[in-house]
Design an enzyme around this catalytic site. Structure first.
Site, PDB file in Angstrom:
ATOM      1  N   LYS A 246      51.210  78.756 -31.610  1.00  0.00           N
ATOM      2  CA  LYS A 246      50.191  77.840 -31.077  1.00  0.00           C
ATOM      3  C   LYS A 246      50.721  77.169 -29.808  1.00  0.00           C
ATOM      4  O   LYS A 246      50.047  77.139 -28.794  1.00  0.00           O
ATOM      5  CB  LYS A 246      49.855  76.802 -32.151  1.00  0.00           C
ATOM      6  CG  LYS A 246      48.782  75.857 -31.758  1.00  0.00           C
ATOM      7  CD  LYS A 246      48.511  74.866 -32.885  1.00  0.00           C
ATOM      8  CE  LYS A 246      47.774  73.659 -32.332  1.00  0.00           C
ATOM      9  NZ  LYS A 246      47.592  72.602 -33.320  1.00  0.00           N
TER      10      LYS A 246
ATOM     11  N   GLU B 214      62.532  79.484 -32.178  1.00  0.00           N
ATOM     12  CA  GLU B 214      62.788  80.710 -32.954  1.00  0.00           C
ATOM     13  C   GLU B 214      61.883  81.858 -32.494  1.00  0.00           C
ATOM     14  O   GLU B 214      62.316  82.989 -32.290  1.00  0.00           O
ATOM     15  CB  GLU B 214      62.524  80.481 -34.449  1.00  0.00           C
ATOM     16  CG  GLU B 214      63.430  79.494 -35.111  1.00  0.00           C
ATOM     17  CD  GLU B 214      62.827  78.096 -35.153  1.00  0.00           C
ATOM     18  OE1 GLU B 214      62.258  77.647 -34.124  1.00  0.00           O
ATOM     19  OE2 GLU B 214      62.941  77.440 -36.201  1.00  0.00           O
TER      20      GLU B 214
ATOM     21  N   GLY C 155      48.621  74.149 -37.275  1.00  0.00           N
ATOM     22  CA  GLY C 155      49.393  75.372 -37.522  1.00  0.00           C
ATOM     23  C   GLY C 155      49.259  75.875 -38.951  1.00  0.00           C
ATOM     24  O   GLY C 155      49.010  77.052 -39.199  1.00  0.00           O
ATOM     25  N   ARG C 156      49.380  74.972 -39.925  1.00  0.00           N
ATOM     26  CA  ARG C 156      49.347  75.395 -41.330  1.00  0.00           C
ATOM     27  C   ARG C 156      47.942  75.738 -41.811  1.00  0.00           C
ATOM     28  O   ARG C 156      47.756  76.177 -42.938  1.00  0.00           O
ATOM     29  CB  ARG C 156      49.985  74.329 -42.213  1.00  0.00           C
ATOM     30  CG  ARG C 156      49.484  72.914 -41.969  1.00  0.00           C
ATOM     31  CD  ARG C 156      50.430  71.889 -42.572  1.00  0.00           C
ATOM     32  NE  ARG C 156      50.069  70.512 -42.274  1.00  0.00           N
ATOM     33  CZ  ARG C 156      50.440  69.854 -41.185  1.00  0.00           C
ATOM     34  NH1 ARG C 156      51.164  70.460 -40.268  1.00  0.00           N
ATOM     35  NH2 ARG C 156      50.104  68.594 -40.996  1.00  0.00           N
TER      36      ARG C 156
ATOM     37  N   GLU D 147      53.974  69.676 -45.535  1.00  0.00           N
ATOM     38  CA  GLU D 147      53.922  69.285 -44.126  1.00  0.00           C
ATOM     39  C   GLU D 147      52.715  68.356 -43.896  1.00  0.00           C
ATOM     40  O   GLU D 147      52.751  67.478 -43.042  1.00  0.00           O
ATOM     41  CB  GLU D 147      53.833  70.523 -43.210  1.00  0.00           C
ATOM     42  CG  GLU D 147      54.243  70.211 -41.773  1.00  0.00           C
ATOM     43  CD  GLU D 147      54.382  71.438 -40.882  1.00  0.00           C
ATOM     44  OE1 GLU D 147      55.360  71.526 -40.142  1.00  0.00           O
ATOM     45  OE2 GLU D 147      53.490  72.321 -40.930  1.00  0.00           O
TER      46      GLU D 147
ATOM     47  N   HIS E 281      61.375  83.819 -67.479  1.00  0.00           N
ATOM     48  CA  HIS E 281      62.716  84.210 -67.939  1.00  0.00           C
ATOM     49  C   HIS E 281      63.789  83.505 -67.126  1.00  0.00           C
ATOM     50  O   HIS E 281      64.944  83.929 -67.130  1.00  0.00           O
ATOM     51  CB  HIS E 281      62.869  85.725 -67.841  1.00  0.00           C
ATOM     52  CG  HIS E 281      61.813  86.430 -68.630  1.00  0.00           C
ATOM     53  ND1 HIS E 281      61.924  86.656 -69.984  1.00  0.00           N
ATOM     54  CD2 HIS E 281      60.593  86.896 -68.260  1.00  0.00           C
ATOM     55  CE1 HIS E 281      60.816  87.256 -70.417  1.00  0.00           C
ATOM     56  NE2 HIS E 281      59.996  87.412 -69.384  1.00  0.00           N
TER      57      HIS E 281
ATOM     58  N   LYS F 251      64.131  69.805 -34.707  1.00  0.00           N
ATOM     59  CA  LYS F 251      64.038  70.726 -33.564  1.00  0.00           C
ATOM     60  C   LYS F 251      64.853  70.173 -32.404  1.00  0.00           C
ATOM     61  O   LYS F 251      65.613  70.888 -31.752  1.00  0.00           O
ATOM     62  CB  LYS F 251      62.583  70.853 -33.093  1.00  0.00           C
ATOM     63  CG  LYS F 251      61.690  71.656 -33.970  1.00  0.00           C
ATOM     64  CD  LYS F 251      60.341  71.823 -33.255  1.00  0.00           C
ATOM     65  CE  LYS F 251      59.263  72.291 -34.197  1.00  0.00           C
ATOM     66  NZ  LYS F 251      57.945  72.346 -33.604  1.00  0.00           N
TER      67      LYS F 251
HETATM   68  O1  F6P Z   1      57.939  73.228 -36.985  1.00  0.00           O
HETATM   69  C1  F6P Z   1      56.730  73.055 -37.617  1.00  0.00           C
HETATM   70  C2  F6P Z   1      55.617  73.648 -36.835  1.00  0.00           C
HETATM   71  O2  F6P Z   1      55.272  72.782 -35.833  1.00  0.00           O
HETATM   72  C3  F6P Z   1      54.432  73.980 -37.727  1.00  0.00           C
HETATM   73  O3  F6P Z   1      53.552  72.948 -37.879  1.00  0.00           O
HETATM   74  C4  F6P Z   1      53.860  75.175 -37.066  1.00  0.00           C
HETATM   75  O4  F6P Z   1      53.051  75.900 -37.930  1.00  0.00           O
HETATM   76  C5  F6P Z   1      55.117  75.916 -36.674  1.00  0.00           C
HETATM   77  O5  F6P Z   1      56.002  74.898 -36.269  1.00  0.00           O
HETATM   78  C6  F6P Z   1      54.962  76.938 -35.594  1.00  0.00           C
HETATM   79  O6  F6P Z   1      54.492  76.389 -34.403  1.00  0.00           O
HETATM   80  P1  F6P Z   1      53.923  77.291 -33.243  1.00  0.00           P
HETATM   81  O7  F6P Z   1      52.762  78.040 -33.767  1.00  0.00           O
HETATM   82  O8  F6P Z   1      53.565  76.339 -32.152  1.00  0.00           O
HETATM   83  O9  F6P Z   1      55.025  78.226 -32.817  1.00  0.00           O
END
Ligand code: F6P
Length: 543
Positions: free
Chosen positions: A201, A207, A262-263, A348, A379, A507
């Site tokens: 987003k 990462e 995002g979620r 979150e 189990h 972060k």
């Molecule tokens: O680090 C958490 C977050 O901000 C989430 O809310 C989001 O889904 C994820 O990182 C990924 O963010 P992006 O889609 O901006 O890479």
């Protein structure tokens, strides 16, 4: 605390003294009253430690806290994400009725539909083989590079609906910055037939960008020139400029909007890999299922509104009965990623400590959501629920029919699901254990010594959610149910369920620390533990 809250506290004390079995024994209609149907889901919450007066009290609490007003505000495009001054409109992404949803004076539906159309054209050209890689080959493998909400939901749905994957496309997910995640996927892929979806987003997540850059380098080792990137990299983002700077053609970008959290974004173009893997028709059916649940949530009140009831029970368990966690147990391997996805949705969203007005909350907020597959968990960690010291509410979830009938497994799976929630509720008393041991021929001394170890107190609350089959509609409805349930609890707590400022701290610190990894730079600015760890890393580091 308000009189309603105080009344609920009194009831909680009474209720924790009673065993839920009593309620079933004295009320033959309990399960019929404390259950219901929503968008094809059958939901039984009668094994919760609630009675009708508790449900009434919780509904009064919801009224006092304005939960349904906030729901209406969400559906009407009000900026309910106060700390970011944004609307919360994931429901528009799956608004299959196409009812206008107005945000700041403008209907968002034409934009939503335009992106769906773009996705459809793209998906069809990839699936039909019309979209060709640089060497003229059709695409066979799609790699989603994204993390958090740009990974978990899409990954979860692809696994859940894997039995529909008949379009000749394989799908892979790279999310972790740990190098083996990307390396293990690249080692089995052919650059000529691979399409990367860079899903972010913000297009600023460390990462995702690191993995996407490495994927591009790997790709360019075989591709003739940078022009070939066009055929093999697409992006999903709000940020056209960053996408362009990365080297992806903005024509190959699928937009999302700041009003999609995002979620909550798997319903947007973030779900592109779902459509590529299963077909756009199945993606739309997923949206249909979520929309049906949205309509249930939007149009019902009181006990007829099941996300409302489940969200209120989550508040009851956390704040009145003192439980810390919620365990999610999907039965059926295809729902294996559900707990991970719901972890983000719930924790979150509702892992907050101040209210929307900036004042501290005066109760606990989100439960710790955890879980794993039944029957495997039976189990392993279920022991703690049967005989541990904590109250742990759980959700049991399953499709009734399977897409993969083999032997008697599905029958056994369902028997286990029903038996486990029953065992957790009923438990086994000392008298029952003793009677059984006597029947097995044990002597009295052995009975006295062993019986306490075999007693299970029971009384562990649970919901059971069933649906006829793992169809796109059912999965859509199931996920939307959890989203709205989380919304309801957040509204009662009066927190902002749609921001996530906390994750920013980690972060920021990771970025600050990176130059010190393996280097001899002066690290005196850090605390002792950090310096010690940097030293350990330095001793074994190879760049
Ligand atoms: O680090 C958490 C977050 O901000 C989430 O809310 C989001 O889904 C994820 O990182 C990924 O963010 P992006 O889609 O901006 O890479």
């Amino acid at each position: 605390m308000s009189p309603i809250w105080q009344l609920l506290e009194v009831k909680a004390t009474e209720h924790m003294r009673r065993h839920p079995n009593d309620w079933f024994q004295t009320d033959g209609n309990r399960a019929n009253r404390l259950s219901g149907h929503a968008a094809g889901l059958s939901i039984d919450y009668s094994k919760q430690r609630v009675t009708d007066d508790v449900i009434d009290g919780l509904l009064a609490l919801a009224e006092e806290r304005g939960v349904l007003e906030l729901r209406d505000d969400m559906f009407n495009g009000v900026h309910i994400n106060g700390s970011e001054d944004r609307a919360v409109l994931h429901v528009a992404l799956r608004n299959r009725s196409n009812r206008p949803i107005v945000l700041d004076g403008q209907d968002v539906m034409p934009e939503v539909n335009a992106v769906l159309d773009h996705m459809e054209t793209f998906v069809e050209s990839v699936q039909s083989g019309q979209w060709k890689g640089y060497a003229g080959d059709p695409i066979t493998d799609v790699v989603n590079i994204g993390v958090g909400g740009s990974d978990l939901g899409t990954r979860m749905v692809c696994r859940a609906l894997g039995s529909y994957a008949d379009r000749g496309i394989r799908v892979h997910f790279v999310s972790n910055i740990a190098p083996s995640d990307l390396a293990s996927k690249l080692s089995i892929l052919d650059p000529k037939t691979t399409l990367f979806v860079v899903a972010s987003k913000s297009f600023g997540t460390q990462e995702t960008l690191a993995n996407a850059r490495s994927a591009r380098r790997w790709f360019l080792e075989s591709a003739p020139d940078e022009e070939a990137i066009k055929k093999h990299f697409v992006a999903v983002s709000t940020h056209t400029e960053r996408v362009r700077e990365f080297g992806i053609d903005p024509d190959n970008m699928f937009p999302i909007w700041d009003w999609v959290g995002g979620r909550y974004s798997l319903w947007s173009a973030i779900g592109l890999p779902i459509a590529l893997y299963l077909g756009m028709d199945r993606f739309k059916r997923l949206l249909d299922g979520a929309h049906a649940l949205d309509e249930h949530f939007r149009l019902n009140t009181g006990r007829d509104n099941l996300p409302l009831i489940l969200g209120l029970i989550d508040v009851w368990n956390a704040d009145f009965l003192g439980s810390d966690s919620l365990a999610v147990f999907p039965y059926g391997t295809r729902l294996g990623f559900l707990p991970a996805h719901l972890q983000q949705v719930m924790m979150e969203s509702n892992g907050k400590r101040v209210r929307i007005d900036g004042q501290p909350v005066d109760s606990h907020t989100s439960a710790v959501l955890w879980g794993g597959l039944g029957t495997n968990g039976q189990h392993a960690f279920y022991q703690l629920l049967h005989q541990g010291t904590r109250l742990i509410p759980s959700d049991f979830i399953s499709a009734i029919r399977t897409h993969s009938p083999i032997g008697t497994q599905q029958r056994q799976l369902l028997a286990n699901l029903v038996a486990q929630s029953r065992a957790l509720m009923l438990g086994r008393t000392q008298e029952e254990v003793e009677a059984q041991m006597r029947a097995e021929g044990a002597d009295e001394a052995t009975i006295e010594r062993i019986a306490p170890h075999r007693v299970c107190p029971g009384g562990q609350p649970s919901n059971t959610i069933l649906f006829p089959q793992m169809t796109p509609e059912a999965v859509g409805a199931l996920l939307a149910l959890y989203e709205h349930r989380v919304f309801v609890a957040g509204a009662v707590w009066q927190i902002d369920s749609f921001d996530q400022w906390g994750v920013e701290l980690g972060k920021q610190m990771a970025n600050e620390l990176e130059p010190f990894i393996g280097s001899h730079q002066e690290d005196g600015v850090f605390d002792g533990s950090t310096r010690w760890l940097l030293d350990e890393i330095r001793q074994h580091w190879t760049p």
